[in-house]
Write an enzyme that holds these catalytic residues in place. Structure first.
Site, short mmCIF file in Angstrom:
data_model
loop_
_atom_site.label_atom_id
_atom_site.label_comp_id
_atom_site.label_asym_id
_atom_site.label_seq_id
_atom_site.Cartn_x
_atom_site.Cartn_y
_atom_site.Cartn_z
N ASP B 163 -58.17 -96.75 50.54
CA ASP B 163 -59.07 -95.98 51.42
C ASP B 163 -59.13 -96.61 52.82
O ASP B 163 -59.07 -95.91 53.83
CB ASP B 163 -60.47 -95.92 50.80
CG ASP B 163 -61.41 -95.00 51.57
OD1 ASP B 163 -60.94 -93.97 52.10
OD2 ASP B 163 -62.61 -95.30 51.65
N ASN B 185 -52.49 -92.40 41.96
CA ASN B 185 -51.75 -92.61 40.71
C ASN B 185 -51.47 -94.10 40.53
O ASN B 185 -50.73 -94.69 41.32
CB ASN B 185 -50.42 -91.83 40.74
CG ASN B 185 -50.65 -90.34 40.57
OD1 ASN B 185 -51.39 -89.92 39.69
ND2 ASN B 185 -50.07 -89.54 41.45
N LYS B 187 -49.55 -96.67 38.75
CA LYS B 187 -48.32 -96.68 37.96
C LYS B 187 -48.16 -97.96 37.15
O LYS B 187 -47.65 -97.95 36.04
CB LYS B 187 -47.12 -96.48 38.88
CG LYS B 187 -47.12 -95.07 39.48
CD LYS B 187 -45.92 -94.81 40.35
CE LYS B 187 -45.89 -93.37 40.78
NZ LYS B 187 -45.59 -92.42 39.69
N LYS B 209 -57.98 -81.20 59.73
CA LYS B 209 -57.54 -81.92 58.52
C LYS B 209 -56.38 -82.86 58.84
O LYS B 209 -55.42 -82.49 59.53
CB LYS B 209 -57.06 -80.94 57.45
CG LYS B 209 -58.14 -80.05 56.89
CD LYS B 209 -57.57 -79.14 55.81
CE LYS B 209 -58.63 -78.20 55.29
NZ LYS B 209 -58.05 -77.21 54.34
#
Lengths: 254, 254
Positions: B163, B185, B187, B209
């Protein structure tokens, strides 16, 4: 990715899962090996740094525990001097390459991330589990050291408490698991030092996959701050019993 | 959700964005109001707790900064006694309801989450920005207090650094932004106290955005630990200039 505190809470739940009456009061439930030293402080019990509202919510949920429908999950500090042999075994079993990279000296200083702050400055929380509904509610009071944007919690601090809560839900439902995916929608910023409720729900089990969702709401449930979905993978079931034993044996003394 | 340190780095970048030559050495770039007290420690510079590998990577990236293609981003501690009036204004401008909930006393104790640990125990990191490629590389050395599963980083600690990194990339590309979505994700688990590289990349800007992706890799780039995508929303552009001024004015002295 969850830690020993979660594993210990799983220990506390074991009685329930084996058909024994659910615990009606918080407290550790397992014996330590005599050579181990742990801090026995249960961080899920009221402390002076808890606000009046946090204490009130704790009392409300403890009331719900009286008929056994909800269970209070204790949360102990990490063992300061970790049993390196057990950890080596744990790590080697699943991640043989990674185990070579672990710095044993640093590992001995390891502390659970969510319990590594001084009282009141970081993560203050307590979780309650409803076995029939496969839900966990986490009452979370975040401290001033969790700041991101001025006056608000850091997104990483919210992600951390979400991971801890959905992860605990996955552990109590599926045993030893690892976070595979965490997908978080931040809808509104959360004012620093707020108390919020993190409501998590096991949605589905598909083989070794567990899907858990959650939301983060204001105490009065009028403000929806955050929503998240998560995917957990059960570690190799053939190895699981051995690992569970390793981890559960380090729970604090009765 | 990003903090003042990010805003300050944005201040350091302002010269570049206004066409001035890029900074060739790390260091603060703005003046404080005389009434302010800040810690002037730049956490992005080498410290005794940095490992040899962390120091080596720092030196390699500083070399890349010499021709101006990369820029070192400084990272100052939060202001201990925050200017409550400025913050009230900031908060009220965007979140009028939330501003009523802010506990002013607690706010004065606010510290940036990623800089709230003692040296070496939590998040040690330094970021480098490539303006032409809209990339940020974060060199991250995690301490023993970021533990999740025994011997590995907590998923929340990884989420936090992701973040912070993608957020910084969004800030330097789009101004004042907020995290709207973070999709991670995991992994492979990351061994505790590892040094990893977080490579983030601005993928697209669509109106307000900003889409930023990243991965977390071992230093030799042979192990892919984590991948993530993120969505940031620029705060109301009409209010932006005012907010920028408020935040930038609190950067440390030259």
């Amino acid at each position: 990715m969850l830690g020993r505190c979660a594993a210990r809470a799983l220990g506390a739940l074991r009685g329930l899962r084996e058909g024994a009456p659910p615990a009606r009061s918080p407290g550790p439930s397992r014996r330590l090996l005599s050579s181990e030293k742990v801090s026995e402080k249960d961080h899920s019990l009221p402390k002076p740094c808890w606000s009046k509202d946090m204490r009130l919510l704790f009392d409300q949920f403890m009331k719900k525990c009286e008929d056994g429908s909800w269970i209070h999950l204790p949360s102990y500090e990490d063992i300061a001097t970790q049993r390196s042999q057990d950890f080596s075994t744990f790590i080697h079993a699943y991640f043989p390459t990674a185990s070579e990279q672990i710095n044993k000296e640093k590992l001995s200083q390891g502390r659970i991330f969510t319990r590594s702050f001084e009282d009141g400055l970081g993560f203050e929380y307590v979780m309650f589990y409803n076995d029939a509904e496969k839900r966990i509610v986490c009452v979370f009071q975040g401290g001033p050291h969790l700041q991101g944007m001025p006056g608000f919690f850091h997104g990483g601090a919210i992600a951390t408490m979400i991971d801890a809560t959905v992860g605990m839900n996955a552990i109590v439902s599926g045993g030893i698991v690892m976070t595979a995916n965490l997908n978080i929608n931040f809808k509104r910023p959360i004012p620093l030092c707020s108390i919020v409720l993190i409501n998590s729900q096991l949605d589905k089990i598909e083989g070794r996959k567990l899907l858990v969702s959650c939301n983060v709401q204001s105490v009065d449930e009028k403000i929806l701050y955050t929503e998240a979905t998560s995917l957990f993978i059960k570690l190799n079931p053939e190895k699981e019993f051995h690992i569970k034993e390793l981890v559960l044996n380090s729970a604090p003394p009765a």
